[in-house]
Design an enzyme around this catalytic site. Structure first.
Site, short mmCIF file in Angstrom:
data_model
loop_
_atom_site.label_atom_id
_atom_site.label_comp_id
_atom_site.label_asym_id
_atom_site.label_seq_id
_atom_site.Cartn_x
_atom_site.Cartn_y
_atom_site.Cartn_z
N GLU A 101 -5.77 30.10 79.22
CA GLU A 101 -4.77 30.08 80.29
C GLU A 101 -4.56 31.48 80.82
OE1 GLU A 101 -1.41 27.57 79.37
OE2 GLU A 101 -0.04 28.88 80.45
N ASP A 103 -1.76 33.30 83.38
CA ASP A 103 -0.44 32.94 83.92
C ASP A 103 0.16 33.96 84.86
OD1 ASP A 103 -0.31 30.71 82.31
OD2 ASP A 103 1.01 31.59 80.82
N GLU A 105 4.13 33.75 86.16
CA GLU A 105 5.40 33.02 86.17
C GLU A 105 6.45 33.91 86.82
OE1 GLU A 105 5.71 29.77 82.69
OE2 GLU A 105 5.99 31.82 82.00
N HIS A 118 6.19 37.48 85.34
CA HIS A 118 5.76 37.37 83.95
C HIS A 118 4.28 37.01 83.95
CE1 HIS A 118 6.34 35.83 79.68
NE2 HIS A 118 5.30 35.09 80.05
N THR A 119 3.45 37.75 83.20
CA THR A 119 2.03 37.45 83.10
C THR A 119 1.66 37.25 81.63
OG1 THR A 119 1.28 39.76 82.89
CG2 THR A 119 1.54 38.86 85.13
N ASN A 120 0.64 36.43 81.41
CA ASN A 120 0.17 36.18 80.04
C ASN A 120 -1.28 35.72 80.11
OD1 ASN A 120 0.25 35.98 77.26
ND2 ASN A 120 1.86 34.43 77.18
N GLU A 130 2.17 39.03 76.69
CA GLU A 130 3.03 39.09 77.87
C GLU A 130 3.17 40.51 78.41
OE1 GLU A 130 4.01 37.95 74.89
OE2 GLU A 130 4.62 35.85 75.07
N GLY A 199 17.72 35.88 79.23
CA GLY A 199 17.63 35.18 77.96
C GLY A 199 18.43 33.90 77.89
N ARG A 277 7.89 43.53 67.30
CA ARG A 277 7.34 42.17 67.34
C ARG A 277 6.09 42.04 66.49
NH1 ARG A 277 5.22 39.44 72.97
NH2 ARG A 277 4.63 37.40 72.14
#
Length: 289
Positions: A101, A103, A105, A118-120, A130, A199, A277
């Protein structure tokens, strides 16, 4: 140096064996409305597509073609005004549990506050790559071109011709790269107020509904799956070598500087900087300059 076939395999050799038209200006020819119970419409003799969202439902469409590599452009005009809680998704995706995928968004916001782009990139079902950006213009005031260049060496996300992100093929470092699964284009406008804006702190204001995103001027120079085989090309007039330049395209020095400018001034999140993360260490592609 390894040959084309040993690096990319016989499948890719077939992709460049022939040329075919992969682009059309009539959105009726390229896309099917897939959900929304009438909230998605193709208008103006196929020149305009609109998605709508109200409290009952969003809407979406998908491409008729499946693509394996290509240079794909679409002009979008995003939901104006108070778009908080809404998400406009525009992406390439394959099917299955180990899907690929790519992305875009667009995360809505309160009036006057910027959208977040937003990209991924997912490969073999794994994402977590991301990067997020503000835009240097109001994406609700007019149409702007959002582009994905996907070839065997790299994926480049661009806005109005300015690159904002590059994801290179680093399979030699053990990083999976989308290269074997054909993907369709999908787009949807939907309510995601549990997470999309701050959020989930800012909820969708349904008094502003219906929310509308608009699309036009789709173009794909791509390898298209048809009758079990792929053909690659464009409907423009240059010879094959020029028409399919995207298949080996890379960023020249000018576009590399534009990419650095965007990432310095407009990037608001980068997974490669998020050490909290990834306590066991950042993903290997993050160690590449």
């Amino acid at each position: 140096m390894a040959t084309f076939n040993t690096v990319l395999g016989p499948l890719l050799a077939l992709l460049v064996a022939s040329l075919a038209a992969a682009s059309a200006s009539n959105l009726h020819d390229d896309f099917d409305i897939t959900w929304g119970d009438g909230r998605a419409k193709i208008l103006n003799n196929g020149e305009l597509l609109t998605l709508n969202l109200d409290r009952a439902s969003g809407s979406g469409f998908q491409s008729r073609n499946e693509y394996l590599f290509g240079k794909i452009d679409m002009q979008l005009k995003l939901v104006p005004g108070n778009s908080a809680g809404t998400v406009t998704a525009y992406y390439l995706s394959s099917k299955g549990s180990a899907w690929d995928e790519i992305d875009f968004e667009f995360l809505g916001n309160l009036s006057g506050d910027p959208y977040i782009l937003h990209t991924n990139v997912f490969s073999q079902g794994k994402g977590n790559r991301e990067q997020q950006f503000y835009l240097w213009f109001d994406p609700t005031a007019d149409f702007h071109t959002y582009s994905i260049l996907w070839n065997p060496q790299r994926i480049i996300f661009s806005v109005d011709g300015t690159p904002i992100r590059e994801f290179k093929n680093l399979e030699s470092m053990g990083v999976p790269f989308p290269k074997n699964q054909p993907m369709r284009i999908y787009s949807s406008l939907w309510n995601a107020d549990d997470w999309a804006t701050r959020g989930g702190l800012v909820k969708t204001d349904w008094t502003q509904a219906p929310f509308t995103a608009s699309y036009r001027n789709f173009n794909a120079e791509a390898c298209v799956l048809s009758n079990g085989a792929f053909s690659c090309g464009t409907n423009t007039s240059p010879p094959a070598s020029a028409a399919n330049a995207w298949f080996s395209e890379e960023l020249d020095s000018t576009r590399q500087e534009r990419l650095k400018w965007v990432q310095k001034n407009y990037m608001v999140y980068n997974y490669c900087k998020d050490t909290n993360r990834f306590p066991q260490g950042l993903p290997p592609e993050c160690n590449m300059s």
